[in-house]
Design an enzyme around this catalytic site. Structure first.
Site, PDB file in Angstrom:
ATOM      1  CG  HIS A 113       3.170   4.068  -3.882  1.00  0.00           C
ATOM      2  ND1 HIS A 113       2.885   5.318  -4.787  1.00  0.00           N
ATOM      3  CD2 HIS A 113       2.056   4.258  -2.978  1.00  0.00           C
ATOM      4  CE1 HIS A 113       2.139   5.919  -4.463  1.00  0.00           C
ATOM      5  NE2 HIS A 113       1.643   5.389  -3.410  1.00  0.00           N
ATOM      6  CE  LYS A 134      15.890  10.222  -8.760  1.00  0.00           C
ATOM      7  NZ  LYS A 134      14.495  10.052  -9.021  1.00  0.00           N
ATOM      8  NE  ARG A 135      13.441   5.491  -1.171  1.00  0.00           N
ATOM      9  CZ  ARG A 135      13.458   4.379  -1.645  1.00  0.00           C
ATOM     10  NH1 ARG A 135      14.229   3.409  -0.930  1.00  0.00           N
ATOM     11  NH2 ARG A 135      12.567   3.914  -2.744  1.00  0.00           N
ATOM     12  CB  THR A 177       6.786  12.890  -7.806  1.00  0.00           C
ATOM     13  OG1 THR A 177       7.484  12.829  -6.639  1.00  0.00           O
ATOM     14  CG2 THR A 177       5.453  11.863  -7.788  1.00  0.00           C
TER      15      THR A 177
END
Length: 834
Positions: A379, A570-571, A678
């Site tokens: 990933h 997001k992170r 995503t």
């Protein structure tokens, strides 16, 4: 047809559906209506209290347990079917499962929504208040865990015999709050109240051996070499309901406990804490997700966590396999084990240990079975995420595993030398052992060598993985490498999260899209239909208004739904470039300061995401965003035209509210660094337009919808790599006035007047290193931003492109991704439950 006949037909249809669901779920599905109905019984007997005096939390638990009662017989029948048919089964190992809340998702997939609506109306329940009683499950952090949750949903929907394995984190990762602009971390005590969805299975516990014990010294736990110890893995099962409720698979989460350990002598002599040292060690394993890895202790805990997950899960799945299969050679024909990223890579030596030591197979046979049973998903391209663990830790904790790893490596390197004689550089890069003052085991290399399949998660990611990150291994085993572009479940991210848009779609093309997202392509002709565009715009406006109202009621903050909702959620990480977005906002702010009469479409910039507790620069970026927000709010010259909000404690539930409301999705990572993403797919599916770089799955999204329907900008991955050697961020500071003015404003303490110099570390980040090329892409970002605002002024043009994005999102269903895994990697077929 008369109104009376229509009503009679609806009643008959409802009756037929009710009877069909009763047969499917093996009993009554009515939640209420009698003294002994599910809800009434749980409300009274679970709490032993007057139902009229119960709290909102007790009512939530009663409803959740009632829904679990409905699905329970189908859940049992699913497992019975798998045991009877003995199909090949998928076992999905992941350190994270970001499942969010379960109540509404399970109701939706069980097709119980109409009956629950009647129940809520009959009981006069505060439905939204009831939903808020369920915390988001603290089982994940970001995209990795959310992907795993989507994949489980799709496996069940596609009726695949599958099971998820993870850890039952008592306190999740952390609960994020913002104080004076800074991120603060508190425990996420999501299990403080009983979780009605989990079922403890103490009879299925497993014992895990470690080669050392632990004692308490000076407040810290220290290993005692030569004294083996045992950890107990206690499984907790959660139902995974496929759409339509036909298959209900299981997510099994492991909690760590000690054996019946209690040092009575130490306790008797007053060492009350030391007497429980082994218990403290065991229970600490599953306290939190991703312990702070800035310390050796935190890294060590992470290492043992990963082994604990793998050892418990493999022991359990081997036990299942042996119930119905006597021949070990059948293992790869009955078991497909998917490693979700590098964290479970220790499955390679653990499965070898089981086959060698417990099954007493020879090396060649055990190695063949191991490789054929295991598959690995990578990933990331970031070197720090390709885990390496000190060889010394294996020596201390898992010496047998180290023996196996070293033998795998010896055979691997012998093969490499035979194939590439004289190329010792290649031998060193391929090796499972990273040489140096302190030797480390390369876990990604181990996962690749020990499995039959390695896949990336977007076309560009898979290509870069093969050509750069693990090039030598890809050249040695080219047949093992492939791509499986990620996807998301449309049940949660469109049907459930955005009911207004989902209803509009269903009214236009029917409801087949729920289980076949490719059907959304039938919307493309409607992009030119005036009435459909009007209906589409109305759903977006409704979602924005609903988000604004929720934000006001939950936090007191106000946003104007008539502004552009421009989002990045997001992170927090340098490569994801929230800092680039902040620079864009500062440039826009400067433009308004210099020319207050400048025409600019009012905008609300919405950020959310967590920074790892030890990642100081990421936390400083959060601080900058909050200080910019406060400064803009306090400047009357721009008030009402620009607004910035950082939303704390980003979660699945927050995403379900924000994503349907978003007009703009920022996907602006440095090209070549984002594996897939995503959130980009969820925004696309909900009608937001993307401004972004050619990175991750955004490239494929633009290919599906047409680049003319995206706002793409910036360097490509090839250009980033080619310019790395000579790139000088100061050139942009010296030659681009708007960039210089924005940076000067930040470093002049305009956004930190009460904290002078607080943002000084950003000067080095941007002007000396700028590894992620913020300044190289900023001008291009601003140009794309101009085009975006120009289009927004054209209401029909914007709606047309947004509709085409929704219509082109079919490829990005996790159903498609899982169907590809099942066909190409797992070789698993559906196993329908009668």
């Amino acid at each position: 047809m008369s109104a009376r006949k229509a009503a009679a037909l609806r009643a008959a249809t409802s009756s037929d559906i009710l009877e069909s669901l009763r047969r499917q779920y093996g009993g009554p599905i009515e939640l209420t209506g009698a003294a002994d109905a599910f809800y009434e019984r749980h409300l009274l007997f679970d709490n032993v209290a007057d139902p009229a005096a119960t709290t909102a939390r007790e009512r939530y638990e009663a409803l959740a347990r009632s829904v679990r009662d409905v699905l329970s017989q189908r859940w049992v029948r699913t497992e019975q079917t798998y045991q009877r048919v003995n199909p090949k089964r998928v076992y999905y190992l992941s350190m994270e499962f970001l499942i969010g809340r379960s109540l509404t998702n399970n109701i939706t997939n069980l097709v119980l929504s109409p009956f629950v609506s009647e129940f809520v109306e009959e009981k006069s329940l505060d439905w939204l208040g009831l939903l808020e009683e369920e915390p988001d499950a603290g089982l994940g952090n970001g995209g990795l865990g959310r992907l795993a949750a989507c994949f489980l949903d799709s496996m069940a929907t596609l009726q695949l015999p599958a099971m998820g394995y993870g850890l039952r984190y008592e306190y999740g990762m952390f609960r994020q709050s913002i104080e004076d602009g800074w991120q603060h971390e508190q425990p996420d005590n999501w299990l403080r109240r009983p979780d009605p969805w989990e079922v403890a299975r103490p009879d299925d516990q497993v014992e895990i051996e470690l080669n050392c014990s632990f004692e308490l010294r000076g407040g810290a736990l220290s290993p005692i070499l030569g004294r083996p110890s045992t950890l107990i893995g206690i499984p907790f099962d959660r139902p995974v309901v496929g759409h339509g409720g036909k298959t209900i698979n299981t997510l099994r989460l492991w909690a760590a406990a000690a054996g019946d350990y209690f040092d009575f002598q130490a306790f008797s002599h007053g060492d009350f804490v030391g007497a429980l040292a082994e218990t403290l060690v065991a229970e600490s394993l599953t306290r939190v997700l991703y312990p702070d890895d800035s310390t050796t202790q935190g890294q060590g805990l992470r290492f043992v966590q990963e082994y604990f997950l793998v050892a418990c899960s493999l022991a359990d799945l081997v036990r299942r396999f042996r119930r119905t299969n006597a021949d070990w050679n059948a293992l790869p024909e009955k078991v497909a084990i998917q490693l979700n990223d590098t964290h479970p890579a220790i499955a390679v030596p653990e499965l070898m240990r089981i086959l060698l030591d417990d099954a007493h197979l020879g090396w060649d046979q055990a190695w063949d079975l191991t490789q054929r049973a295991l598959a690995y998903t990578n990933h990331t391209l970031l070197p720090e995420a390709l885990e390496t663990w000190p060889l010394a830790w294996f020596e201390t904790l898992l010496p047998r595993h180290l023996e196996i790893v070293l033998e795998i490596n010896r055979r691997l390197l012998d093969a490499v030398r035979r194939r590439f004689p004289g190329d010792e550089g290649r031998v060193g890069r391929t090796s499972l052992i990273e040489e140096g003052p302190s030797k480390h085991v390369r876990m990604a290399n181990l996962a690749i060598v020990g499995s039959h399949s390695t896949n990336g998660v977007a076309a560009i990611h898979s290509a870069l993985l093969r050509s750069i990150t693990v090039r030598d291994l890809a050249e040695a085993f080219p047949e093992r490498f492939g791509n499986k572009t990620n996807g998301v479940t449309p049940r949660r991210w469109l049907l459930l999260a955005n009911p207004a848009l989902a209803s509009t779609i269903t009214e236009t093309i029917g409801d087949d899209w729920i289980a076949d997202l490719g059907q959304l392509a039938r919307l493309k002709p409607f992009a030119g239909d005036t009435s459909f565009r009007d209906a589409f715009r109305a759903t977006k406006r409704a979602a924005k208004s609903a988000f604004a109202e929720w934000l006001r009621s939950s936090s007191g903050q106000t946003v104007d739904p008539d502004t552009i909702f421009d989002t990045q959620v997001k992170r927090i990480h340098e490569y994801k470039r929230q800092l680039l977005n902040a620079l864009r906002i500062v440039v826009l702010y400067n433009r308004l300061r210099e020319d207050p009469k400048l025409e600019m479409t009012p905008r609300t910039f919405l950020f959310a995401g967590k920074a790892a507790p030890a990642y100081r620069l990421a936390k400083l970026i959060i601080k900058l965003l909050n200080n910019v927000a406060a400064t803009i709010d306090g400047d009357p010259a721009v008030r009402g035209r620009l607004k910035v909000l950082f939303l704390p404690e980003y979660s699945v539930s927050l995403a379900e509210r924000l994503i349907p409301a978003a007009d703009v999705s920022n996907q602006i990572s440095t090209a070549g660094y984002e594996a897939s993403g995503t959130s980009n797919m969820k925004f696309m599916m909900n009608g937001a337009l993307t401004i972004g770089t050619r990175d991750g799955a955004t490239i494929e999204m633009a290919q599906e919808a047409g680049e003319e329907n995206f706002f793409l900008f910036g360097l490509t991955a090839e250009q980033v790599a080619a310019s790395r050697a000579w790139y000088d961020p100061r050139w942009h500071y010296d030659n681009q006035p708007e960039i210089r003015a924005a940076l000067d404003l930040i470093f002049s303490d305009h956004f930190s007047r009460n904290e002078p110099g607080v943002f000084a570390p950003l000067r080095d980040t941007l002007l000396t290193r700028d590894h992620y090329m913020h300044l190289a892409d900023l001008a291009s970002y601003l140009e794309a931003d101009r085009s975006l605002c120009a289009l927004y002024a054209d209401r029909d043009g914007w709606a047309r492109k947004a509709i085409l994005n929704v219509a082109s999102s079919g490829k990005f269903s996790s159903d498609r991704t899982i169907a590809e895994y099942a066909a190409d990697i797992w070789h698993v077929k559906p196993c329908p439950v009668p």
